[in-house]
Design a protein around this motif. Structure first.
Motif, short mmCIF file in Angstrom:
data_model
loop_
_atom_site.label_atom_id
_atom_site.label_comp_id
_atom_site.label_asym_id
_atom_site.label_seq_id
_atom_site.Cartn_x
_atom_site.Cartn_y
_atom_site.Cartn_z
N LEU A 83 0.83 -1.20 0.00
CA LEU A 83 0.00 0.00 0.00
C LEU A 83 0.87 1.25 0.00
N THR A 84 0.27 2.36 -0.39
CA THR A 84 0.97 3.64 -0.40
C THR A 84 0.03 4.70 0.16
N ASP A 85 0.59 5.87 0.48
CA ASP A 85 -0.24 6.99 0.95
C ASP A 85 -1.37 7.24 -0.03
N GLY A 86 -2.56 7.42 0.53
CA GLY A 86 -3.71 7.71 -0.31
C GLY A 86 -4.61 6.52 -0.55
N ILE A 87 -4.10 5.29 -0.31
CA ILE A 87 -4.95 4.11 -0.51
C ILE A 87 -4.95 3.24 0.75
N ILE A 88 -4.71 3.86 1.92
CA ILE A 88 -4.69 3.11 3.17
C ILE A 88 -6.11 3.00 3.73
N PRO A 89 -6.64 1.78 3.92
CA PRO A 89 -7.96 1.64 4.53
C PRO A 89 -7.96 2.23 5.94
N LYS A 90 -9.10 2.74 6.37
CA LYS A 90 -9.18 3.41 7.66
C LYS A 90 -8.74 2.51 8.81
N HIS A 91 -9.09 1.20 8.73
CA HIS A 91 -8.75 0.30 9.84
C HIS A 91 -7.26 -0.01 9.90
N LEU A 92 -6.50 0.42 8.88
CA LEU A 92 -5.05 0.17 8.87
C LEU A 92 -4.23 1.46 9.02
N GLU A 93 -4.90 2.58 9.28
CA GLU A 93 -4.16 3.85 9.36
C GLU A 93 -3.14 3.83 10.49
N GLU A 94 -3.52 3.32 11.66
CA GLU A 94 -2.58 3.28 12.79
C GLU A 94 -1.41 2.34 12.48
N VAL A 95 -1.70 1.22 11.83
CA VAL A 95 -0.63 0.29 11.43
C VAL A 95 0.30 0.95 10.43
N TRP A 96 -0.26 1.70 9.50
CA TRP A 96 0.55 2.38 8.49
C TRP A 96 1.50 3.40 9.13
N ASP A 97 1.00 4.15 10.10
CA ASP A 97 1.86 5.12 10.79
C ASP A 97 2.98 4.39 11.54
N ARG A 98 2.64 3.29 12.19
CA ARG A 98 3.65 2.52 12.92
C ARG A 98 4.69 1.93 11.96
N ASN A 99 4.23 1.50 10.80
CA ASN A 99 5.12 0.95 9.79
C ASN A 99 6.11 2.02 9.31
N LYS A 100 5.63 3.23 9.04
CA LYS A 100 6.51 4.29 8.56
C LYS A 100 7.58 4.64 9.60
N THR A 101 7.17 4.69 10.87
CA THR A 101 8.14 4.98 11.94
C THR A 101 9.19 3.88 12.04
N ALA A 102 8.74 2.62 11.97
CA ALA A 102 9.66 1.48 12.04
C ALA A 102 10.60 1.47 10.85
N GLN A 103 10.10 1.84 9.67
CA GLN A 103 10.94 1.84 8.47
C GLN A 103 12.02 2.92 8.56
N GLU A 104 11.65 4.08 9.07
CA GLU A 104 12.65 5.14 9.24
C GLU A 104 13.75 4.70 10.19
N SER A 105 13.37 4.02 11.29
CA SER A 105 14.36 3.53 12.24
C SER A 105 15.25 2.47 11.61
N LEU A 106 14.64 1.58 10.82
CA LEU A 106 15.42 0.53 10.15
C LEU A 106 16.42 1.13 9.17
N GLU A 107 15.99 2.09 8.40
CA GLU A 107 16.89 2.69 7.41
C GLU A 107 18.06 3.39 8.08
N GLU A 108 17.82 3.97 9.24
CA GLU A 108 18.94 4.60 9.97
C GLU A 108 19.95 3.55 10.38
N ARG A 109 19.49 2.40 10.87
CA ARG A 109 20.42 1.33 11.25
C ARG A 109 21.16 0.77 10.04
N CYS A 110 20.46 0.64 8.92
CA CYS A 110 21.11 0.14 7.71
C CYS A 110 22.24 1.08 7.26
#
Length: 432
Positions: A240-267
């Motif tokens: 999924l990408t911004d703009g097509i996130i179902p409402k019930h997954l919005e909180e998961v999407w925000d958590r995913n973006k935060t986790a991805q930013e942290s992962l990329e910093e470690r990489c």
């Protein structure tokens, strides 16, 4: 199993396929509607399956296994798909010899086990004996005339090992662009050092569905609500990408973006590539690879995202590295984590059945029961595989209905469209 005859006609196509059938298939390929699933014959027709075996699995580089499955000289695995049976044998030089598993006397299978260790290869029918390179070295019988054994070696196939993964190709002249694809994925996989891993578990599942349905199912997460065990660690917003996130997954999407930013910093800290590289249908050896975050502790496929093995792989210095996910056309996908690796190989049996082989690899010095529990290690993907098997079989049943017609792919299923587009291009080239 359906009998398959891939002996070519004068035009190079399998016997039993009429000119009318070929013309029909060419029209289906030429008129395939972009963004929609394939017409039913692509999933159900035995003649089309035969052409798939010739035009896809007979021409392209196919994932066969990993070096962890053949760690020492003389170790072998047998790999079967469609009408083909191959022996993949580790040689003394660190590479593999790939031999057609067909005795040159009467055509019997030479090796009948899925894996093992051997010196010479002895056919169990009449004891014709071959060297590890396939040369016939013994075929004597009382009263028989001598004949030139050099003319009766086992037939060979091409092979290559890239980042610890073994690929085979049956074509006389394999596609050359795989070299460039390998250069793409090697930097992502090399730190995991597959040559220093071992098999913790291997699972073979036969799915009652066409191989393309198996691959389509893997290429999207639109159905991931049906994977409760996997959703504990794999963010169900994958694809999924911004703009097509179902409402019930919005909180998961925000958590995913935060986790991805942290992962990329470690990489970046460890010098590990993580960027998405995606050319699924713009090159012959189609690929998608990236390093993506996991939920919870972000370490592994467990209920809380925590590591499942205490041993880091290779020269990695951190367990919290998410998953390096790779898709390769036409028959494989992989997850490389800090603590283990999961490989998936898809091997067609016939138009209606497909073998899916899943292999879990851990560090070669990891001790079962001390460093990892095999049931916990494999639980998530064992359950996910069974769920995917059920989904594929529902699709196969639907494709066989007289009322089936191609349906549209959703935006999140763009990788399914890429796979089908890749397939139709390759088959158009084959039938041109």
């Amino acid at each position: 199993m359906t009998a398959i005859n891939l002996a070519p006609t004068k035009k190079g196509y399998p016997l039993g396929i009429t000119e009318e059938k070929l013309a029909e298939f060419q029209v289906l390929l030429a008129t395939r509607r972009a963004g929609f699933s394939l017409e039913a014959p692509f999933y159900t027709d035995d003649n089309l399956f035969n052409l798939d075996m010739q035009g896809i699995f007979g021409k392209h580089w196919i994932y066969a296994g990993s070096v962890a499955e053949v760690p020492e000289p003389g170790d072998y695995i047998t790999v079967d798909y469609g009408p083909y049976s191959l022996i993949v044998l580790r040689n003394d030089d660190g590479g593999v010899n790939v031999l057609h598993n067909v005795c040159r006397h009467r055509g019997a299978r030479v090796l009948t086990e899925d894996s093992g260790t051997t010196g010479n290869l002895v056919c169990g029918y009449h004891s014709w004996t071959y060297s590890s390179e396939g040369q016939l070295i013994h075929a004597s019988a009382p009263g028989e005339m001598e004949f030139d054994k050099k003319c009766y070696s086992l037939k060979t196939a091409h092979s290559r090992i890239d980042a610890g993964l073994i690929f085979v190709c049956l074509a006389d002249e394999p596609p050359t662009d795989f070299e460039e694809t390998a250069k793409v994925f090697e930097p992502y996989l090399a730190p995991h050092e597959l040559q220093k891993t071992k098999i913790a578990y291997q699972q073979n599942i036969v799915e009652e569905g066409n191989w393309k349905l198996v691959m389509e199912n893997n290429r999207e997460c639109y159905h991931c609500d049906g994977h409760p065990e996997l959703a504990c660690s794999l963010f169900p917003t994958w694809g999924l990408t911004d703009g097509i996130i179902p409402k019930h997954l919005e909180e998961v999407w925000d958590r995913n973006k935060t986790a991805q930013e942290s992962l990329e910093e470690r990489c970046r800290r460890y010098g590990l590539p993580y960027e998405v590289f995606e050319e699924l249908d713009t090159r012959v050896a189609g690929i998608r690879i990236s390093r993506e975050s996991l939920d919870g502790d972000g370490e592994s496929f467990s209920p809380d995202g925590h590591r499942l093995s205490k041993k880091l792989l290779g020269d990695l210095r951190d367990f919290r590295l998410g998953r390096c996910s790779m898709h390769l056309q036409p028959n494989s996908w992989f997850h490389f984590l800090g603590d283990h690796v999961v490989t998936f190989g898809v091997f067609p049996i016939n138009a209606h059945q497909t073998l899916v082989r899943t292999t879990w690899l851990v560090a070669d010095d990891a001790v079962e029961g001390v460093d990892y529990d095999v049931d916990k290690l494999t639980h998530t993907w064992k359950q996910t595989n069974l769920q995917d098997k059920a989904f594929v079989e529902l699709c196969q049943q639907g494709a066989e209905s007289p009322f089936y017609e191609p349906g549209p792919y959703m935006k999140s299923e763009y990788q399914v469209e890429a796979f089908i587009n890749w397939y139709t291009m390759r088959m158009r080239e084959h039938l041109a």
